[in-house]
Enzyme design. Structure first.
Site, PDB file in Angstrom:
ATOM      1  N   LYS A 188      34.346  17.611  44.861  1.00 36.41           N
ATOM      2  CA  LYS A 188      35.664  17.819  44.231  1.00 36.41           C
ATOM      3  C   LYS A 188      36.380  19.175  44.866  1.00 36.41           C
ATOM      4  O   LYS A 188      37.604  19.162  44.876  1.00 36.41           O
ATOM      5  CB  LYS A 188      35.447  18.350  42.892  1.00 36.41           C
ATOM      6  CG  LYS A 188      36.961  18.630  41.812  1.00 36.41           C
ATOM      7  CD  LYS A 188      37.568  17.640  41.826  1.00 36.41           C
ATOM      8  CE  LYS A 188      38.706  18.177  40.866  1.00 36.41           C
ATOM      9  NZ  LYS A 188      39.867  17.339  40.534  1.00 36.41           N
ATOM     10  N   LYS A 256      41.869  28.129  39.650  1.00 32.25           N
ATOM     11  CA  LYS A 256      40.425  28.109  39.324  1.00 32.25           C
ATOM     12  C   LYS A 256      39.996  27.283  40.532  1.00 32.25           C
ATOM     13  O   LYS A 256      38.785  27.641  40.950  1.00 32.25           O
ATOM     14  CB  LYS A 256      40.298  27.547  37.980  1.00 32.25           C
ATOM     15  CG  LYS A 256      38.843  27.508  37.471  1.00 32.25           C
ATOM     16  CD  LYS A 256      38.258  26.173  37.428  1.00 32.25           C
ATOM     17  CE  LYS A 256      39.036  24.883  36.808  1.00 32.25           C
ATOM     18  NZ  LYS A 256      38.692  23.702  36.881  1.00 32.25           N
TER      19      LYS A 256
HETATM   20  P1  NAP Z   1      43.097  21.139  29.175  1.00 35.51           P
HETATM   21  O1  NAP Z   1      44.255  20.244  28.710  1.00 35.51           O
HETATM   22  O2  NAP Z   1      43.280  22.543  29.125  1.00 35.51           O
HETATM   23  O3  NAP Z   1      41.771  20.785  28.316  1.00 35.51           O
HETATM   24  C1  NAP Z   1      40.797  21.546  28.051  1.00 35.51           C
HETATM   25  C2  NAP Z   1      39.854  21.201  26.825  1.00 35.51           C
HETATM   26  O4  NAP Z   1      38.763  22.041  27.004  1.00 35.51           O
HETATM   27  C3  NAP Z   1      40.538  21.728  25.559  1.00 35.51           C
HETATM   28  O5  NAP Z   1      40.522  20.658  24.619  1.00 35.51           O
HETATM   29  C4  NAP Z   1      39.853  23.056  25.391  1.00 35.51           C
HETATM   30  O6  NAP Z   1      39.988  23.303  23.971  1.00 35.51           O
HETATM   31  C5  NAP Z   1      38.357  22.841  25.716  1.00 35.51           C
HETATM   32  N1  NAP Z   1      37.706  23.835  26.012  1.00 35.51           N
HETATM   33  C6  NAP Z   1      37.980  24.857  27.047  1.00 35.51           C
HETATM   34  N2  NAP Z   1      36.886  25.555  27.070  1.00 35.51           N
HETATM   35  C7  NAP Z   1      35.961  25.228  25.771  1.00 35.51           C
HETATM   36  C8  NAP Z   1      35.007  25.836  25.409  1.00 35.51           C
HETATM   37  N3  NAP Z   1      34.400  27.011  25.943  1.00 35.51           N
HETATM   38  N4  NAP Z   1      34.398  25.221  24.430  1.00 35.51           N
HETATM   39  C9  NAP Z   1      34.950  24.119  23.750  1.00 35.51           C
HETATM   40  N5  NAP Z   1      35.971  23.602  24.231  1.00 35.51           N
HETATM   41  C10 NAP Z   1      36.530  23.896  25.432  1.00 35.51           C
HETATM   42  O7  NAP Z   1      42.596  20.951  30.793  1.00 35.51           O
HETATM   43  P2  NAP Z   1      42.422  19.598  31.238  1.00 35.51           P
HETATM   44  O8  NAP Z   1      43.760  19.191  32.262  1.00 35.51           O
HETATM   45  O9  NAP Z   1      42.021  18.496  30.567  1.00 35.51           O
HETATM   46  O10 NAP Z   1      41.077  19.805  32.677  1.00 35.51           O
HETATM   47  C11 NAP Z   1      39.736  19.749  31.992  1.00 35.51           C
HETATM   48  C12 NAP Z   1      38.796  19.761  33.148  1.00 35.51           C
HETATM   49  O11 NAP Z   1      39.294  18.834  34.210  1.00 35.51           O
HETATM   50  C13 NAP Z   1      39.187  20.858  33.719  1.00 35.51           C
HETATM   51  O12 NAP Z   1      37.932  21.436  34.569  1.00 35.51           O
HETATM   52  C14 NAP Z   1      40.279  20.544  35.162  1.00 35.51           C
HETATM   53  O13 NAP Z   1      40.084  21.168  36.421  1.00 35.51           O
HETATM   54  C15 NAP Z   1      39.616  19.036  35.313  1.00 35.51           C
HETATM   55  N6  NAP Z   1      40.665  18.170  35.840  1.00 35.51           N
HETATM   56  C16 NAP Z   1      41.733  18.145  35.522  1.00 35.51           C
HETATM   57  C17 NAP Z   1      42.860  17.232  36.110  1.00 35.51           C
HETATM   58  C18 NAP Z   1      44.249  17.147  35.455  1.00 35.51           C
HETATM   59  O14 NAP Z   1      45.145  16.483  36.126  1.00 35.51           O
HETATM   60  N7  NAP Z   1      44.760  17.757  34.554  1.00 35.51           N
HETATM   61  C19 NAP Z   1      42.500  16.215  37.063  1.00 35.51           C
HETATM   62  C20 NAP Z   1      41.142  16.513  37.520  1.00 35.51           C
HETATM   63  C21 NAP Z   1      40.174  17.363  36.659  1.00 35.51           C
HETATM   64  P3  NAP Z   1      41.103  23.779  23.341  1.00 35.51           P
HETATM   65  O15 NAP Z   1      42.171  22.700  22.992  1.00 35.51           O
HETATM   66  O16 NAP Z   1      40.629  24.663  21.923  1.00 35.51           O
HETATM   67  O17 NAP Z   1      41.793  24.856  24.232  1.00 35.51           O
END
Ligand code: NAP
Length: 307
Positions: A188, A256
């Site tokens: 990744k 990040k």
């Molecule tokens: P996001 O929309 O910000 O969602 C993150 C989720 O994780 C939220 O529901 C958040 O809860 C929860 N969370 C964060 N810290 C937590 C903790 N300590 N305990 C419990 N829940 C927690 O982010 P995302 O885009 O879905 O990304 C998630 C992961 O996938 C990341 O590592 C990102 O790098 C990776 N990713 C993202 C993409 C993309 O295109 N978005 C693509 C590939 C990989 P709250 O709602 O309470 O904040």
């Protein structure tokens, strides 16, 4: 290396949808559609969310638990999609983490993008309780998550990887076992370097076309057919040209990821100047207040306009 096509999966000794209790932690841009696809594939999904109201987005019948520990106690496998390395540590090894609830023989599939070194540490700690930890970060963005076509890069036990096939196939299309624990996260990091450098290149090209008074949309169209063609040129250049930076992939998360790649590069005595430059672009964007914008908004840093 093993690569599985979702259409060619052996169903022997697997997490089948009618027998497997699945937990989900993290219901954001990626986690919510992944959980919905698991439901669509017939899995009974339970959830833990630190804002409990988020679990309502999965439908009224979803059981919601007040800690990862409680969720883990009723699940055979838990899928994690949280933001960053400390978040994965907290929900797995923390005071109320999965490690204190899950049974021996159970598994955790972490689809978040986090540090390979921490991944190995978490996997070792969980192994002491006979809980298998697969790192399974993804590429394909929100669209891939919604369509269930994610590219999934897996590190960890081959046996558990095989067992998890139907579950992974509910969320992704190109599912590859890369190697031992942490190898998925290394893949990744490689992915993020390529995407970051390509976003930089596409943004520079779009700006250059415009400065020459040339139609940048026509340039994009022409280049898509040649060696410069890429998913980034296809899907992200229109964001730049139409000023649409709704995430997608938030700049803070891309920052990040570049730090993860550069830290890992440092651990291997490598200098990664393309990754360094893209990190600087992201940090400039974040300083201008664009942390929650899609990372393609670094285009605005290049044009010098307000994001
Ligand atoms: P996001 O929309 O910000 O969602 C993150 C989720 O994780 C939220 O529901 C958040 O809860 C929860 N969370 C964060 N810290 C937590 C903790 N300590 N305990 C419990 N829940 C927690 O982010 P995302 O885009 O879905 O990304 C998630 C992961 O996938 C990341 O590592 C990102 O790098 C990776 N990713 C993202 C993409 C993309 O295109 N978005 C693509 C590939 C990989 P709250 O709602 O309470 O904040």
């Amino acid at each position: 290396m093993a690569r599985y096509n979702s259409e060619k999966i052996s169903m022997a000794n697997t997490f089948l949808s009618d027998k497997t209790r699945v937990g989900c932690i993290g219901l954001g841009i990626m986690g919510l559609p992944a959980a919905k696809n698991l439901q669509r594939a017939g899995y009974t999904v339970s959830a833990y969310a630190r804002r409990p109201e988020s679990t309502k987005t999965l439908g009224g019948t979803v059981a919601s638990y007040s800690s990862p520990k409680e969720l883990g106690a009723v699940c055979d496998v838990v899928v994690i999609n949280v933001s960053d390395t400390p978040d994965v540590e907290e929900v797995t090894l923390g005071k109320n983490g999965l490690v204190h609830g899950m049974k021996p023989g159970s598994a955790i599939i972490d689809m978040s993008t986090i540090s390979p070194a921490t991944t190995r540490h978490v996997a070792e700690k969980l192994a002491e309780k006979d809980i298998t930890f697969l790192d399974a970060p993804v590429s394909g963005g929100q669209k891939g998550a919604i369509d269930g076509t994610l590219t999934i890069m897996v590190g960890g036990s081959v046996d558990m990887f095989t067992k998890a096939q139907p579950l992974l196939a509910a969320m992704g299309k190109t599912i590859t076992h890369i190697g031992t624990s942490g190898a998925g996260q290394v893949a990744k990091a490689c992915n993020q370097i390529i995407i970051g450098a390509t976003i930089e290149g596409v943004a520079e090209a779009m700006v250059l076309a415009q400065k020459n008074g040339v139609d940048a949309a026509a340039v994009r169209e022409a280049l898509l057919g040649g060696f410069a063609g890429s998913k980034v040129l296809e899907m992200h250049a229109p964001r730049m040209l139409h000023n649409n930076f709704t995430p997608g992939f938030k700049s803070v998360l891309h920052e990040k990821d570049m730090k993860i790649a550069l830290t890992n590069g440092g651990e291997n005595n490598l200098s990664l100047p393309a990754a360094e430059l893209f990190l600087q672009r992201l940090q400039a964007l974040i300083a201008l207040g664009g942390g929650d914008l899609d990372s393609t908004a670094i285009y605005k840093v290049i044009t010098g306009e307000k994001p």
